[in-house]
Design a protein around this motif. Structure first.
Motif, mmCIF file in Angstrom:
data_model
loop_
_atom_site.group_PDB
_atom_site.id
_atom_site.type_symbol
_atom_site.label_atom_id
_atom_site.label_comp_id
_atom_site.label_asym_id
_atom_site.label_seq_id
_atom_site.Cartn_x
_atom_site.Cartn_y
_atom_site.Cartn_z
ATOM 1 N N GLU A 152 0.829 -1.211 0.000
ATOM 2 C CA GLU A 152 0.000 0.000 0.000
ATOM 3 C C GLU A 152 0.861 1.259 0.000
ATOM 4 O O GLU A 152 0.562 2.238 -0.687
ATOM 5 C CB GLU A 152 -0.929 -0.024 1.210
ATOM 6 N N GLU A 153 1.950 1.212 0.764
ATOM 7 C CA GLU A 153 2.806 2.397 0.832
ATOM 8 C C GLU A 153 3.549 2.628 -0.483
ATOM 9 O O GLU A 153 3.698 3.771 -0.932
ATOM 10 C CB GLU A 153 3.801 2.296 1.991
ATOM 11 N N VAL A 154 4.026 1.563 -1.098
ATOM 12 C CA VAL A 154 4.710 1.703 -2.388
ATOM 13 C C VAL A 154 3.750 2.269 -3.437
ATOM 14 O O VAL A 154 4.122 3.141 -4.225
ATOM 15 C CB VAL A 154 5.292 0.348 -2.848
ATOM 16 N N ARG A 155 2.514 1.796 -3.441
ATOM 17 C CA ARG A 155 1.534 2.317 -4.395
ATOM 18 C C ARG A 155 1.290 3.810 -4.167
ATOM 19 O O ARG A 155 1.252 4.604 -5.103
ATOM 20 C CB ARG A 155 0.199 1.573 -4.260
ATOM 21 N N ARG A 156 1.143 4.171 -2.885
ATOM 22 C CA ARG A 156 0.767 5.537 -2.545
ATOM 23 C C ARG A 156 1.909 6.526 -2.711
ATOM 24 O O ARG A 156 1.729 7.630 -3.228
ATOM 25 C CB ARG A 156 0.257 5.575 -1.097
ATOM 26 N N THR A 157 3.102 6.139 -2.279
ATOM 27 C CA THR A 157 4.200 7.107 -2.222
ATOM 28 C C THR A 157 5.142 7.046 -3.422
ATOM 29 O O THR A 157 5.902 7.992 -3.643
ATOM 30 C CB THR A 157 5.029 6.901 -0.936
ATOM 31 N N VAL A 158 5.117 5.952 -4.163
ATOM 32 C CA VAL A 158 6.044 5.819 -5.295
ATOM 33 C C VAL A 158 5.291 5.758 -6.622
ATOM 34 O O VAL A 158 5.465 6.614 -7.488
ATOM 35 C CB VAL A 158 6.960 4.589 -5.137
ATOM 36 N N VAL A 159 4.450 4.746 -6.780
ATOM 37 C CA VAL A 159 3.794 4.531 -8.068
ATOM 38 C C VAL A 159 2.883 5.704 -8.429
ATOM 39 O O VAL A 159 2.959 6.244 -9.537
ATOM 40 C CB VAL A 159 3.000 3.210 -8.061
ATOM 41 N N SER A 160 2.021 6.114 -7.510
ATOM 42 C CA SER A 160 1.100 7.216 -7.804
ATOM 43 C C SER A 160 1.834 8.526 -8.035
ATOM 44 O O SER A 160 1.384 9.387 -8.791
ATOM 45 C CB SER A 160 0.096 7.378 -6.657
ATOM 46 N N TYR A 161 2.994 8.670 -7.381
ATOM 47 C CA TYR A 161 3.778 9.898 -7.514
ATOM 48 C C TYR A 161 4.548 9.935 -8.835
ATOM 49 O O TYR A 161 4.537 10.945 -9.543
ATOM 50 C CB TYR A 161 4.745 10.001 -6.338
ATOM 51 N N LEU A 162 5.211 8.832 -9.182
ATOM 52 C CA LEU A 162 6.051 8.817 -10.384
ATOM 53 C C LEU A 162 5.259 8.607 -11.669
ATOM 54 O O LEU A 162 5.624 9.135 -12.727
ATOM 55 C CB LEU A 162 7.102 7.707 -10.268
ATOM 56 N N PHE A 163 4.203 7.819 -11.591
ATOM 57 C CA PHE A 163 3.456 7.457 -12.800
ATOM 58 C C PHE A 163 1.977 7.815 -12.649
ATOM 59 O O PHE A 163 1.114 6.931 -12.691
ATOM 60 C CB PHE A 163 3.606 5.955 -13.076
ATOM 61 N N PRO A 164 1.666 9.078 -12.457
ATOM 62 C CA PRO A 164 0.267 9.466 -12.203
ATOM 63 C C PRO A 164 -0.691 9.060 -13.310
ATOM 64 O O PRO A 164 -1.846 8.710 -13.040
ATOM 65 C CB PRO A 164 0.344 10.992 -12.046
ATOM 66 N N GLY A 165 -0.237 9.082 -14.541
ATOM 67 C CA GLY A 165 -1.128 8.717 -15.643
ATOM 68 C C GLY A 165 -1.091 7.244 -15.982
ATOM 69 O O GLY A 165 -1.912 6.762 -16.770
ATOM 70 N N PHE A 166 -0.133 6.514 -15.389
ATOM 71 C CA PHE A 166 0.047 5.104 -15.725
ATOM 72 C C PHE A 166 -0.016 4.211 -14.492
ATOM 73 O O PHE A 166 0.290 3.021 -14.577
ATOM 74 C CB PHE A 166 1.407 4.896 -16.403
ATOM 75 N N SER A 167 -0.401 4.773 -13.346
ATOM 76 C CA SER A 167 -0.370 3.990 -12.114
ATOM 77 C C SER A 167 -1.255 2.751 -12.199
ATOM 78 O O SER A 167 -0.972 1.725 -11.571
ATOM 79 C CB SER A 167 -0.782 4.850 -10.919
ATOM 80 N N HIS A 168 -2.343 2.834 -12.995
ATOM 81 C CA HIS A 168 -3.225 1.673 -13.149
ATOM 82 C C HIS A 168 -2.529 0.540 -13.889
ATOM 83 O O HIS A 168 -2.926 -0.625 -13.766
ATOM 84 C CB HIS A 168 -4.494 2.080 -13.909
ATOM 85 N N GLY A 169 -1.493 0.872 -14.647
ATOM 86 C CA GLY A 169 -0.785 -0.149 -15.416
ATOM 87 C C GLY A 169 0.459 -0.682 -14.751
ATOM 88 O O GLY A 169 1.137 -1.549 -15.298
ATOM 89 N N VAL A 170 0.794 -0.147 -13.571
ATOM 90 C CA VAL A 170 1.955 -0.613 -12.817
ATOM 91 C C VAL A 170 1.461 -1.452 -11.642
ATOM 92 O O VAL A 170 0.720 -0.967 -10.777
ATOM 93 C CB VAL A 170 2.813 0.559 -12.298
ATOM 94 N N HIS A 171 1.841 -2.705 -11.632
ATOM 95 C CA HIS A 171 1.377 -3.635 -10.601
ATOM 96 C C HIS A 171 2.473 -3.828 -9.551
ATOM 97 O O HIS A 171 3.647 -4.013 -9.880
ATOM 98 C CB HIS A 171 1.001 -4.976 -11.226
ATOM 99 N N VAL A 172 2.059 -3.773 -8.287
ATOM 100 C CA VAL A 172 2.990 -3.917 -7.166
ATOM 101 C C VAL A 172 2.680 -5.213 -6.441
ATOM 102 O O VAL A 172 1.532 -5.465 -6.060
ATOM 103 C CB VAL A 172 2.873 -2.733 -6.185
ATOM 104 N N ASN A 173 3.698 -6.027 -6.257
ATOM 105 C CA ASN A 173 3.538 -7.262 -5.487
ATOM 106 C C ASN A 173 4.675 -7.338 -4.471
ATOM 107 O O ASN A 173 5.832 -7.052 -4.801
ATOM 108 C CB ASN A 173 3.574 -8.481 -6.420
ATOM 109 N N VAL A 174 4.341 -7.699 -3.250
ATOM 110 C CA VAL A 174 5.355 -7.806 -2.192
ATOM 111 C C VAL A 174 5.281 -9.184 -1.567
ATOM 112 O O VAL A 174 4.198 -9.641 -1.155
ATOM 113 C CB VAL A 174 5.146 -6.729 -1.101
ATOM 114 N N HIS A 175 6.423 -9.838 -1.497
ATOM 115 C CA HIS A 175 6.508 -11.157 -0.854
ATOM 116 C C HIS A 175 7.754 -11.199 0.016
ATOM 117 O O HIS A 175 8.870 -11.018 -0.472
ATOM 118 C CB HIS A 175 6.561 -12.271 -1.899
ATOM 119 N N ASP A 176 7.560 -11.407 1.318
ATOM 120 C CA ASP A 176 8.665 -11.430 2.281
ATOM 121 C C ASP A 176 9.522 -10.165 2.187
ATOM 122 O O ASP A 176 10.747 -10.212 2.317
ATOM 123 C CB ASP A 176 9.547 -12.667 2.076
ATOM 124 N N GLY A 177 8.857 -9.049 1.952
ATOM 125 C CA GLY A 177 9.563 -7.768 1.922
ATOM 126 C C GLY A 177 10.197 -7.417 0.595
ATOM 127 O O GLY A 177 10.716 -6.319 0.429
#
Length: 226
Positions: A152-177
């Motif tokens: 959630e934090e990566v989506r909010r603070t990195v993806v939405s910030y860097l790729f505002p028009g493409f955030s829907h196309g950037v998928h974030v997955n976290v496993h064991d950090g």
């Protein structure tokens, strides 16, 4: 814990085992054994930190017991020889104490520990009054953050910030950090920036970028007039 960067007050222990300047040698050893600690702040007055006494400060009394050190060796280790004859905390402690403020970042605290070769730091306010203590183990608590929280934090603070028009196309997955970024972006020069920002999120173990440039839109066939 949410949000970054985390600070020392987020992870420090607020209950601290400490001794006064006049604490005798045996009381120090007894307190360390009772509370299973290897070092303690030394306080004066209402709680101002004036030093730290550790197991390393106590060992010279045993080391020099048999008097096997030559005069030359003793001259090279005058501080340890003095501690071998010490009986109170103020004679044994290392001073000035290496401390940290509660609003310091965890990275700053880790750097102080590494540079000064200490395992824990008394946490003090602006006038040196004891607020808590932070250890190496405390600094590692951020790596216990749940994967979902990191995502959630990566989506909010990195993806939405860097790729505002493409955030829907950037998928974030976290496993064991470990954070994996997948998808297509318009500007591939931002991949290295994204990796750096994700690594800066407290609790992230590693980053695996699997981002590619935006898929080109195929040219429409040209229609020529007859």
């Amino acid at each position: 814990m949410t949000g970054t960067p985390h600070i020392v007050s987020d992870v420090m222990a607020r209950t601290v085992v400490a001794v006064g300047r006049d604490a005798p040698f045996k009381e120090i050893v007894r307190t360390m054994e009772q509370w299973k600690v290897s070092a303690m702040p030394v306080l004066e007055g209402e709680g101002r930190v004036v030093g730290v006494v550790s197991e390393a400060d106590l060992l010279p009394k045993e080391e020099f017991r048999e008097g096997e050190q030559t005069l030359s060796q003793q001259r090279q280790r005058l501080a340890d020889v003095a501690k071998a004859g010490a009986t109170r905390a103020e004679e044994l402690m290392s001073t000035p104490a290496v401390t940290v403020h509660p609003d310091a970042t965890l990275a700053q605290a880790a750097r102080i520990m590494a540079v000064r070769h200490v395992k824990r730091l008394p946490v003090v306010d602006g006038v040196g009054m004891l607020q808590g203590i932070v250890s190496r183990a405390d600094l590692l608590k951020v790596f216990l953050r749940p994967d979902q929280e990191l995502e959630e934090e990566v989506r909010r603070t990195v993806v939405s910030y860097l790729f505002p028009g493409f955030s829907h196309g950037v998928h974030v997955n976290v496993h064991d950090g470990v954070v994996t970024l997948r998808g297509h972006i318009r500007d591939t020069s931002l991949i290295s920036v994204a990796v750096r920002l994700v690594r800066a999120v407290e609790g992230v173990v590693d980053v695996e970028p699997q981002l590619t440039g935006e898929s080109p839109v195929p040219d429409r066939p040209q229609v020529h007039g007859s």
